[in-house]
Design an enzyme around this catalytic site. Structure first.
Site, PDB file in Angstrom:
ATOM      1  N   GLU A  19       0.771  -1.402  -0.015  1.00  0.00           N
ATOM      2  CA  GLU A  19      -0.114  -0.065  -0.060  1.00  0.00           C
ATOM      3  C   GLU A  19       0.788   1.221  -0.024  1.00  0.00           C
ATOM      4  OE1 GLU A  19      -3.017  -0.212   3.006  1.00  0.00           O
ATOM      5  OE2 GLU A  19      -4.243  -1.505   1.631  1.00  0.00           O
ATOM      6  N   GLU A  40      -5.547  -8.225  -1.132  1.00  0.00           N
ATOM      7  CA  GLU A  40      -6.264  -8.129  -0.069  1.00  0.00           C
ATOM      8  C   GLU A  40      -7.743  -7.866  -0.544  1.00  0.00           C
ATOM      9  OE1 GLU A  40      -5.076  -5.222   2.833  1.00  0.00           O
ATOM     10  OE2 GLU A  40      -2.699  -5.915   2.608  1.00  0.00           O
TER      11      GLU A  40
HETATM   12  C1  BGP Z   1      -4.905  -2.664   4.685  1.00  0.00           C
HETATM   13  C2  BGP Z   1      -3.671  -3.301   5.126  1.00  0.00           C
HETATM   14  C3  BGP Z   1      -3.731  -4.701   5.862  1.00  0.00           C
HETATM   15  C4  BGP Z   1      -4.989  -4.675   6.744  1.00  0.00           C
HETATM   16  C5  BGP Z   1      -6.307  -4.327   5.915  1.00  0.00           C
HETATM   17  C6  BGP Z   1      -7.436  -4.359   7.012  1.00  0.00           C
HETATM   18  O1  BGP Z   1      -4.682  -1.337   4.520  1.00  0.00           O
HETATM   19  O2  BGP Z   1      -2.714  -3.495   3.882  1.00  0.00           O
HETATM   20  O3  BGP Z   1      -2.485  -4.804   6.564  1.00  0.00           O
HETATM   21  O4  BGP Z   1      -5.015  -4.237   7.895  1.00  0.00           O
HETATM   22  O5  BGP Z   1      -5.899  -3.073   5.669  1.00  0.00           O
HETATM   23  O6  BGP Z   1      -7.448  -3.042   7.521  1.00  0.00           O
HETATM   24  P1  BGP Z   1      -7.689  -3.583   9.155  1.00  0.00           P
HETATM   25  O7  BGP Z   1      -6.927  -4.584   9.560  1.00  0.00           O
HETATM   26  O8  BGP Z   1      -7.630  -2.296   9.865  1.00  0.00           O
HETATM   27  O9  BGP Z   1      -9.066  -4.133   9.231  1.00  0.00           O
END
Ligand code: BGP
Length: 499
Positions: free
Chosen positions: A197, A398
């Site tokens: 990201e 993701e």
């Molecule tokens: C993205 C990140 C992940 C993960 C995801 C979900 O931005 O790359 O690491 O955290 O978000 O977010 P969260 O874990 O806050 O639900």
């Protein structure tokens, strides 16, 4: 037509949210080790001593002022210390991934397991050995490792001693880290992601920033005029972009068959109405998110970059060679995260400096319990948008919904997760079959329950496997297959035919 026969079905995690073992095997302290747990409504925090030795609380998302020193405060819970203990459960967890039929598994490398202080002369062999074992275990199960080199990790020493990515020296430290990994696993790992990201970098803890405008002159790169927060972020991300391009070149010299990807948070953005101000506002919001994948996929900053920088009174500082590095070392594929879509409403624009998604109300979409709009069709839209823009293979690394799954009689009936993933796969299939978008794979996020990055909660679960642990780290760490485990196994076995 169905999914390509070599489609890479799998799952994704990140070291700081999954591994635990924070002081084992010679691992050094990272900034995220100092971040407490939070809740939906209360942000995570770092306790620091300021330069007068007074205690100060820095909320996640804020800079750690230069010269402040973070510390672990008695009586607080630090989720990344244990996380869900992949460090001691990796064999069991990889066997569960294999049971689901994973073709690939996305993991990240803890920078301070390899270089405990970030600027160490030589790497920590014990840390490398841990990942040797993980990668060998994956290969034993015919699971292709998809390695994210940098997923929010920042060695604490690099933050306090150098100020983090605002300091160009971080490029060299990152390249030294990446080189060790490329050489170590040049015959075992094909798929790499240089930075997670790179376009949003939630909060400063990922950049390890020491903000200069809270401490004049510490890091301003324009004489004594301190940079505003946005400028610090843009300049820091530029250093990361150069580091990523240099890593691509280095990697290709080590193994020309490597597949080198960049990764951006690219959920979608819509105009709230067809009013021209909403339409152009949404386009402006969207291009802030796309600016950095433009650099990594096209090799140069887009024409509108200065318009964005001007909003923050920022002038990018480049070294003479930077443009050449970026132009000649673009990524082989674009990896991205997709969770939701947001709407740009001219009456309540809420943009962030680097195009990060702000969840805005969309009356047509259901929301997750954490308020993230659920939009499977948006995934097809984004796949077309990105493929049309870059004409490079895409990889959804993701996707998923966080939910407070309930364990009863040793079972978890997560129909909501099955429905979320099923509907997103249906749209993914249309993008491949009808729109002919080239997609390499799909790795839903948090495939085995891990700690939420945003809130530090365990209850915001994404996995196909439940981990018995609560928000304060209490629990047996027992792994329990959810209903979605068996469903996803069938999806993979039938290569996406049976949903
Ligand atoms: C993205 C990140 C992940 C993960 C995801 C979900 O931005 O790359 O690491 O955290 O978000 O977010 P969260 O874990 O806050 O639900």
């Amino acid at each position: 037509m169905s999914f390509p026969k070599n489609f890479l079905w799998g799952g994704a995690t990140a070291a700081n949210q999954y591994e635990g073992g924070w002081q084992e095997g010679g691992r050094g302290i990272a900034v995220h080790d100092l971040i407490t747990n939070g809740t939906k409504d209360e942000p995570r925090r770092i306790f620091c001593k300021n330069d007068q030795g007074d205690e100060v609380t820095i909320q996640m998302g804020e800079c750690i002022p230069y010269g402040y020193v973070g510390f672990l405060k008695e009586g607080y819970y630090y989720p990344s210390h244990q996380a869900t203990d992949f460090y001691h459960h990796y064999k069991e967890d990889i066997a569960l991934m294999a049971e689901m039929g994973f073709k690939t598994y996305r993991l990240s490398i803890s920078w301070t397991r390899i270089f405990p202080n970030g600027d160490d002369e030589t790497p920590n062999e014990e840390g490398l050995h841990f990942y040797d074992n993980v990668i060998d275990e994956l290969k034993k199960h015919n699971i292709e490792p998809l390695v994210t080199i940098l997923h929010f990790d920042m060695p604490l020493n690099l933050a306090t001693k150098y100020g983090g990515w605002i300091n160009r020296k971080l490029i060299d430290f990152y390249l030294k880290f990446a080189k060790v990994l490329f050489e170590r696993w040049k015959d075992k790992v094909t798929y790499w992601i240089t930075v997670n990201e790179i376009n949003v970098l939630g909060g400063y803890w990922t950049l390890g920033l020491a903000s200069n405008h809270r401490k004049t002159g510490a890091h301003s790169n324009q004489g004594e005029t301190p940079l505003e927060d946005a400028g610090i972020k843009f300049q820091s991300i530029h250093h990361m972009l150069v580091a990523s391009a240099m890593a691509n070149k280095m990697a290709r010299e080590i193994n020309p068959h490597f597949m080198l990807g960049t990764m951006c948070a690219l959920s979608g953005i819509y105009p709230a109405t067809c009013h021209p101000d909403d339409v152009f506002g949404a386009y402006e919001f969207r291009r802030k998110a796309l600016m950095f994948s433009d650099v990594t996929c096209r090799g140069y900053y887009p024409n509108y970059a200065q318009a964005i920088f001007d909003e923050y009174n920022f002038k990018l500082k480049m070294e003479p060679e930077d443009e050449k590095w970026l132009k000649e070392n673009t990524s082989d594929y674009l990896a991205f995260s997709y969770y939701r879509t947001t709407a740009f409403d001219r009456f309540s624009p809420n943009t962030t400096t680097t195009g990060g998604q702000q969840a805005s109300p969309n009356p047509y979409l259901e929301k997750t319990p954490w308020g993230w709009p659920i939009d499977p069709e948006g995934l097809r839209f984004v796949l077309n948008e990105l493929y049309d823009r870059y004409q490079k293979p895409l990889f959804i690394v993701e996707n998923g919904m966080g939910n407070d799954d309930i364990l009863e009689n040793n079972e978890i009936h997560d129909d909501y997760r099955i429905s979320y993933i099923r509907n997103h796969i249906k749209e993914l299939k249309k993008a491949i079959e009808i729109d002919r978008v080239d997609v390499l794979g799909y790795t839903p996020w948090g495939c085995i329950d891990i700690v939420s990055a945003g809130t530090g909660e365990m209850k915001k679960r994404y996995g196909f496997v439940y981990v018995d642990l609560d928000d304060l780290g209490k629990g047996s760490l027992k792994r329990i297959k959810k209903d979605s485990f068996y469903w996803y196994k069938k999806v993979i076995t039938t290569n996406g035919e049976e949903l």
